[in-house]
Design an enzyme around this catalytic site. Structure first.
Site, short mmCIF file in Angstrom:
data_model
loop_
_atom_site.label_atom_id
_atom_site.label_comp_id
_atom_site.label_asym_id
_atom_site.label_seq_id
_atom_site.Cartn_x
_atom_site.Cartn_y
_atom_site.Cartn_z
N SER A 1 -24.39 -82.64 5.55
CA SER A 1 -24.35 -83.50 6.74
C SER A 1 -23.38 -82.98 7.80
CB SER A 1 -23.98 -84.93 6.35
OG SER A 1 -24.96 -85.49 5.49
N CYS B 1 -28.28 -92.45 4.02
CA CYS B 1 -27.68 -91.85 5.21
C CYS B 1 -28.77 -91.45 6.21
CB CYS B 1 -26.79 -90.68 4.81
SG CYS B 1 -25.63 -90.19 6.12
N HIS C 1 -22.97 -93.67 1.32
CA HIS C 1 -23.29 -92.81 0.18
C HIS C 1 -22.95 -93.51 -1.14
CE1 HIS C 1 -24.34 -88.95 2.10
NE2 HIS C 1 -23.62 -89.44 3.10
N GLU D 1 -23.51 -92.49 -4.05
CA GLU D 1 -23.11 -91.50 -5.05
C GLU D 1 -21.67 -91.04 -4.85
OE1 GLU D 1 -23.62 -88.99 -1.59
OE2 GLU D 1 -24.69 -90.75 -2.33
#
Length: 359
Positions: free
Chosen positions: A50, A253, A337, A339
């Protein structure tokens, strides 16, 4: 590696100049200047896709004190300590970096790692002043130069389809679980793949513009990634077709923005984005607030959302959208996020929701 005394400077498109010293590779670069407020996690952040095309400023004053880990791979063949196979940011900007590091897993210094990957670093500047300027005036283009101010022009990498540049070119299969999930790779982080594999799921990682419906998956995950979601036109079209079915879809995202666009919503660029490990997100209709990891410069416009969709989460700082969910079908997107990596994993339950939706 000894601290360098070679001078370097950051020049912003508004004419502001920040003078400092070079470390890592010596290489003029240009891109969007952004800031991350995390105190730790620079190995994960720098390798997060990103950040592709961006000059990453770390607001915490000292970076590199625990070095950089080795390039060990886990049982799935994924980089164990990094989010992709290489540094994705165009450059790293810090107040100070430590040439001496101390950590049980530290194998090299931050500067040596940057040099290996041909990524420039800039230190010795007032990152607080730079961050305040970006907060007040918004994210802007910048360039790191040395002796020649015109060595490189200002470049807005978001105008390109960055997801297409970093996505896999052919489908890759991981694991042998009881369910099959197709990940649309727009720049997926390794820990997203790992989060699914640890839940006994077979993962088919496919290119950003791949016709994933022909894989007949039990679930579809649209990954994180860099840049403007509107450049991913083929992905949006494929997701729009998928919305006609009932196969569970999770967007993370950039993937949440693509899901929103496919559903008929709009997206826009935030003034300076959300890039930190402590963004507070409230679940709409409740008093639950989750501390989340974020790295994005665009958001879904939740006012209004298309029919049959509602806001799932919103940011408690600026009230921008942080998630969308369909009222009857198993379609949902999280702007943050779940994760983590780096940061808190308070919202990892979203993967379990996704798994239950496939039951």
């Amino acid at each position: 590696m000894e601290q360098t005394t070679q001078q370097a400077k950051l020049i912003l498109e508004d004419g502001a100049v920040f003078e400092g010293y070079a470390f890592g590779a010596i290489k003029p670069v240009s891109g969007g200047v952004v800031f991350n407020t995390g105190m730790v996690g620079y190995p994960e952040s720098l390798t997060d896709s990103s950040y592709r095309g961006q000059l990453l400023t770390m607001t915490y004053p000292l970076m590199g004190n625990y070095g950089v880990p080795n390039e060990e791979r886990d049982e799935y063949g994924l980089m164990k300590y990094f989010e992709s196979d290489r540094i994705q940011a165009e450059a790293l900007i810090v107040s100070e970096w430590s040439e001496n590091y101390s950590h049980w897993n530290g194998k090299k210094s931050l500067s040596d790692w940057l040099k290996e990957q041909n990524i420039p670093g800039l230190s010795g500047i007032d990152t607080r002043a730079l961050t305040k300027r970006l907060r007040e005036r918004g994210v802007m283009l910048g360039k790191i130069v040395y002796d020649d101010d015109n060595a490189v022009e200002f470049v807005d990498h978001d105008l390109r389809n960055l997801a297409a540049e970093i996505s896999v070119k052919e489908p890759i299969t991981y694991g042998n679980g009881s369910k099959r999930v197709t990940i649309v790779d727009c720049g997926v982080k390794n820990n997203i793949i790992r989060a699914l594999l640890q839940r006994d799921i077979t993962v088919i990682r496919c290119p950003w513009n791949y016709d994933f419906l022909k894989e007949n998956p039990d679930g579809i995950l649209i990954s994180n990634g860099p840049g403007d979601p509107k450049t991913c036109g083929e992905t949006i079209a494929n997701v729009r077709r998928a919305l006609k079915n009932h196969t569970p879809i999770l967007g993370i995202c950039l993937g949440s923005q693509i899901l929103g666009l496919a559903a008929g919503a709009d997206t826009y660029k935030l003034k300076y984005g959300h890039r930190s490990h402590n963004q507070p997100c409230v679940e709409t209709g409740t008093k639950r607030c989750y501390i989340t990891v974020q790295n994005h410069g665009y958001a879904v416009d939740a006012d209004p959302l298309p029919e049959d969709w509602r806001q799932w989460f919103y940011n408690d700082n600026d009230k921008t959208n942080e998630g969308i969910i369909h009222i009857s079908k198993p379609f949902f997107g999280a702007q943050f996020h779940p994760e983590a990596s780096p940061g808190p994993d308070d919202t990892e339950f979203i993967f379990d929701m996704f798994l239950r939706a496939m039951s």
